[in-house]
Design a protein around this motif. Structure first.
Motif: not given
Length: 134
Positions: A61-68, A96-111
Motif C-alpha cells: 500500500c505505502l509504495h503507491g501512496i503519493p509522497d504528499a 520510475r515505472r509510468g503509472p505504477a507505484p513510485s516505490g519506497l527508498g530504504p531510508d524513507e520508512l524510518p524517516a
C-alpha cells in the motif's frame, strides 16, 4: 510407487493453543481486516482501538501512496501501534515505472515513522520490519 500412508494428525480444538506443558490456552487475539483510506482515522479505526494493535501489515500500500500523502499513512500507523508492535511493509524499490507505484527508498520508512521505531530490511526482497520501541 506409493509409500506408507501419512500418520493422521489429531485436529486441534478451534480457538486454543498448546503450551509446552500441554495445557490448552484460550485464544486471546483476533484479526480484523478493513477496507479504508489509510490516511483517514475514522475509516481505519471506527472501533477506537488506537494504540492497541500488536501487528500491522502493509502489503504494497505505502509504495503507491503519493509522497504528499505518506505522512497521513505514518500518522495512522503511529496512532494504531502499541509499544512492541511489529510493522511489516512490502514495497517496491524507488523508480520510475509510468503509472505504477513510485516505490519506497530504504531510508524513507524510518524517516516517515520518526523516533521510537527500529526498522530494518528483511532477507526477502522488498520487505521491511519495524518495531515500535515505546
Amino acid at each position: 510407487m506409493a509409500g506408507p500412508s501419512p500418520r493422521p494428525t489429531r485436529p486441534r480444538r478451534p480457538g486454543s493453543a498448546r503450551t509446552r506443558e500441554g495445557r490448552a490456552e484460550p485464544k486471546t487475539h483476533c484479526v480484523q481486516w478493513r477496507l479504508a483510506d489509510v490516511t483517514e482515522p475514522r475509516q481505519v479505526d471506527p472501533g477506537g482501538r488506537l494504540g492497541g494493535v500488536d501487528l500491522l501489515l502493509d502489503n504494497g500500500c505505502l509504495h503507491g501512496i503519493p509522497d504528499a500523502h505518506r505522512r497521513g499513512w505514518a500518522d495512522i500507523v503511529r496512532a494504531l501501534a502499541a509499544p512492541g508492535c511489529v510493522l511489516l511493509v512490502r514495497a517496491a524499490p524507488r523508480g520510475r515505472r509510468g503509472p505504477a507505484p513510485s516505490g519506497l527508498g530504504p531510508d524513507e520508512l524510518p524517516a516517515l515513522l520518526g523516533e521510537g521505531w527500529a526498522c530494518g530490511a528483511l532477507p526477502e526482497p522488498h520487505w521491511y520490519r519495524c518495531v515500535r520501541q515505546h
